[in-house]
Design a protein around this motif. Structure first.
Motif, PDB file in Angstrom:
ATOM      1  N   THR A 141      18.689  12.285   8.672  1.00  0.00           N
ATOM      2  CA  THR A 141      19.442  12.671   7.488  1.00  0.00           C
ATOM      3  C   THR A 141      18.462  12.833   6.339  1.00  0.00           C
ATOM      4  O   THR A 141      17.278  12.556   6.488  1.00  0.00           O
ATOM      5  CB  THR A 141      20.538  11.626   7.176  1.00  0.00           C
ATOM      6  OG1 THR A 141      21.358  12.113   6.119  1.00  0.00           O
ATOM      7  CG2 THR A 141      19.957  10.270   6.801  1.00  0.00           C
TER       8      THR A 141
ATOM      9  N   ARG B 106      20.505  17.211   1.766  1.00  0.00           N
ATOM     10  CA  ARG B 106      20.354  18.075   2.940  1.00  0.00           C
ATOM     11  C   ARG B 106      21.389  19.192   2.828  1.00  0.00           C
ATOM     12  O   ARG B 106      22.534  18.934   2.448  1.00  0.00           O
ATOM     13  CB  ARG B 106      20.631  17.221   4.171  1.00  0.00           C
ATOM     14  CG  ARG B 106      20.458  17.919   5.472  1.00  0.00           C
ATOM     15  CD  ARG B 106      20.804  16.950   6.588  1.00  0.00           C
ATOM     16  NE  ARG B 106      20.300  17.418   7.853  1.00  0.00           N
ATOM     17  CZ  ARG B 106      20.536  16.812   9.020  1.00  0.00           C
ATOM     18  NH1 ARG B 106      21.237  15.704   9.064  1.00  0.00           N
ATOM     19  NH2 ARG B 106      20.045  17.293  10.128  1.00  0.00           N
TER      20      ARG B 106
ATOM     21  N   ALA C 231      30.086  10.430   8.560  1.00  0.00           N
ATOM     22  CA  ALA C 231      29.006  10.006   9.482  1.00  0.00           C
ATOM     23  C   ALA C 231      27.773   9.884   8.597  1.00  0.00           C
ATOM     24  O   ALA C 231      26.927  10.759   8.532  1.00  0.00           O
ATOM     25  CB  ALA C 231      28.809  11.021  10.596  1.00  0.00           C
TER      26      ALA C 231
ATOM     27  N   ASP D 177      30.082   5.061   9.424  1.00  0.00           N
ATOM     28  CA  ASP D 177      29.287   5.531  10.566  1.00  0.00           C
ATOM     29  C   ASP D 177      29.607   4.629  11.743  1.00  0.00           C
ATOM     30  O   ASP D 177      30.022   3.478  11.558  1.00  0.00           O
ATOM     31  CB  ASP D 177      27.789   5.464  10.234  1.00  0.00           C
ATOM     32  CG  ASP D 177      26.945   6.328  11.166  1.00  0.00           C
ATOM     33  OD1 ASP D 177      26.578   7.456  10.769  1.00  0.00           O
ATOM     34  OD2 ASP D 177      26.664   5.892  12.303  1.00  0.00           O
TER      35      ASP D 177
ATOM     36  N   LEU E  62      34.609   7.732  14.730  1.00  0.00           N
ATOM     37  CA  LEU E  62      35.527   8.820  14.364  1.00  0.00           C
ATOM     38  C   LEU E  62      36.596   9.066  15.423  1.00  0.00           C
ATOM     39  O   LEU E  62      37.614   9.688  15.127  1.00  0.00           O
ATOM     40  CB  LEU E  62      34.739  10.103  14.105  1.00  0.00           C
ATOM     41  CG  LEU E  62      33.958  10.114  12.789  1.00  0.00           C
ATOM     42  CD1 LEU E  62      32.987  11.280  12.733  1.00  0.00           C
ATOM     43  CD2 LEU E  62      34.920  10.155  11.607  1.00  0.00           C
TER      44      LEU E  62
ATOM     45  N   ASN F 155      26.585  17.483  10.912  1.00  0.00           N
ATOM     46  CA  ASN F 155      25.559  17.233  11.928  1.00  0.00           C
ATOM     47  C   ASN F 155      25.909  16.052  12.832  1.00  0.00           C
ATOM     48  O   ASN F 155      25.041  15.279  13.218  1.00  0.00           O
ATOM     49  CB  ASN F 155      24.196  17.028  11.232  1.00  0.00           C
ATOM     50  CG  ASN F 155      23.897  18.185  10.293  1.00  0.00           C
ATOM     51  OD1 ASN F 155      23.859  19.327  10.719  1.00  0.00           O
ATOM     52  ND2 ASN F 155      23.750  17.902   9.016  1.00  0.00           N
TER      53      ASN F 155
HETATM   54  C1  LIG Z   1      22.390  13.352  12.590  1.00  0.00           C
HETATM   55  S1  LIG Z   1      23.232  12.065  11.701  1.00  0.00           S
HETATM   56  C2  LIG Z   1      23.951  13.001  10.382  1.00  0.00           C
HETATM   57  C3  LIG Z   1      23.960  12.238   9.077  1.00  0.00           C
HETATM   58  C4  LIG Z   1      24.496  13.027   7.879  1.00  0.00           C
HETATM   59  N1  LIG Z   1      25.894  13.360   8.046  1.00  0.00           N
HETATM   60  C5  LIG Z   1      23.686  14.274   7.637  1.00  0.00           C
HETATM   61  O1  LIG Z   1      24.142  15.373   7.950  1.00  0.00           O
HETATM   62  O2  LIG Z   1      22.554  14.153   7.150  1.00  0.00           O
HETATM   63  C6  LIG Z   1      24.618  11.778  12.803  1.00  0.00           C
HETATM   64  C7  LIG Z   1      25.332  10.467  12.526  1.00  0.00           C
HETATM   65  O3  LIG Z   1      26.569  10.474  13.225  1.00  0.00           O
HETATM   66  C8  LIG Z   1      26.832   9.162  13.661  1.00  0.00           C
HETATM   67  N2  LIG Z   1      27.831   9.227  14.755  1.00  0.00           N
HETATM   68  C9  LIG Z   1      27.662   9.666  16.028  1.00  0.00           C
HETATM   69  N3  LIG Z   1      28.816   9.560  16.718  1.00  0.00           N
HETATM   70  C10 LIG Z   1      29.737   9.067  15.854  1.00  0.00           C
HETATM   71  C11 LIG Z   1      31.121   8.727  15.973  1.00  0.00           C
HETATM   72  N4  LIG Z   1      31.787   8.899  17.123  1.00  0.00           N
HETATM   73  N5  LIG Z   1      31.755   8.226  14.884  1.00  0.00           N
HETATM   74  C12 LIG Z   1      31.096   8.051  13.714  1.00  0.00           C
HETATM   75  N6  LIG Z   1      29.779   8.347  13.548  1.00  0.00           N
HETATM   76  C13 LIG Z   1      29.111   8.853  14.596  1.00  0.00           C
HETATM   77  C14 LIG Z   1      25.471   8.649  14.093  1.00  0.00           C
HETATM   78  O4  LIG Z   1      25.422   7.232  14.136  1.00  0.00           O
HETATM   79  C15 LIG Z   1      24.564   9.251  13.002  1.00  0.00           C
HETATM   80  O5  LIG Z   1      24.344   8.348  11.950  1.00  0.00           O
END
Ligand SMILES: C[S@@+](CC[C@H](N)C(=O)[O-])C[C@H]1O[C@@H](n2cnc3c(N)ncnc32)[C@H](O)[C@@H]1O
Length: 275
Positions: free
Chosen positions: A73, A77, A109, A141, A196, A213
């Motif tokens: 992240t 962004r 997230a 998250d 989620l 993302n």
């Molecule tokens: C790549 S990061 C994106 C962070 C931020 N939204 C960004 O775009 O910079 C993805 C995040 O989604 C979270 N994540 C993955 N599966 C998830 C779920 N089922 N419910 C909630 N969060 C989830 C991960 O723990 C991670 O922190």
């Protein structure tokens, strides 16, 4: 890791998070789980699978998700989303909040916090007295380690590089080798662990949802279900921001109008469909 062990772990990950681990991710999974094996002093992946199914399984499944999720992240962004937030989405909502209406934003997230803190400083720039009104930014998250980090609000200087110096000065104070969010920023933020795909414990609706993302890691059924649930969780006219390589597909597409790149507004529910 045998085929059977890989399939077992991938099935658990899919069941718990909707994340698909394709065969091409096997070496990544092994690399990430090696640390867990060392921490738990387990001899091999077979013993790890046994642990996932034993009495400590539920707790270990959370560590498993922490190990496999991608937490990349950054502050601001996909900067066009924050411009749209500041210029198009927030002004009418702030006027309504000043008049007593509740205002809720959700980073669904939020990883280590860069996204919700970017939302917070964007909001506070336009609404410095937000804390005196019914205004909150919720950051959730699935990964408890990330939720803890986001809640601490501490960032290395490098992480703050995308934040203009005037905003760093206004909203962050030096801490150790980096910075931490000032109390007036934290005051309008709440943090929590939330998968989620589970039930959402919210009583009211949101005006703005960022879920970027993340859905890209889900299978299409889980992703489309999530879009529908966002449609239900947003007020009419509410804004949804998704990641640069995601698109709002499936039955929820009819609930939203595109207002920019990966940016949507919740349509009004037709009077005939209201109960
Ligand atoms: C790549 S990061 C994106 C962070 C931020 N939204 C960004 O775009 O910079 C993805 C995040 O989604 C979270 N994540 C993955 N599966 C998830 C779920 N089922 N419910 C909630 N969060 C989830 C991960 O723990 C991670 O922190």
């Amino acid at each position: 890791m045998t085929d059977g062990q890989f399939r077992k772990i991938a099935a658990i990950v899919h069941q718990d998070s909707g994340i698909i681990l394709s065969e091409s991710k096997r070496s990544l999974l092994m690399a990430r789980l090696n640390r867990r094996l060392r921490v738990l002093t387990l001899p091999d992946y077979g013993a790890y699978c046994d642990r996932l199914e034993g009495p400590d399984g539920p707790q270990e499944r959370r560590h498993l998700l922490s190990a496999i999720t991608t937490n990349v992240t950054a502050f601001f962004r996909e900067g066009h989303h924050f411009q749209a937030l500041a210029q198009e989405v927030l002004p009418p909502l702030i006027a309504q909040a000043r008049a007593g209406r509740r205002l809720r934003l959700w980073s669904a997230a939020s990883s280590s916090g860069e996204e919700p803190y970017s939302m917070a400083v964007t909001l506070l720039d336009a609404f410095p007295d937000a804390a005196q009104h019914d205004v909150l930014i919720l950051a959730t998250d699935i990964d408890p380690e990330m939720v803890d980090r986001a809640q601490q609000g501490r960032f290395a200087s490098d992480a703050l590089a995308p934040v203009p110096p005037a905003q760093v000065k206004r909203y962050f104070q030096p801490h150790a080798a980096g910075f931490e969010a000032k109390p007036e920023v934290r005051r309008i933020m709440r943090f929590g662990e939330l998968n989620l795909h589970d039930d959402w414990p919210f009583s009211g609706r949101f005006d703005v949802i960022f879920c970027r993302n993340t859905a890209i890691y889900f299978d299409s059924a889980a992703r489309q279900r999530l879009w529908l649930r966002f449609g239900g969780a947003l007020n009419e006219g509410g804004a949804l921001f998704i990641g640069h390589s995601e698109r709002l597909d499936g039955p929820a597409a009819g609930l939203f109008a595109a207002t920019g790149t990966t940016q949507y507004r919740r349509n009004a529910t037709p009077a005939s469909a209201r109960t």
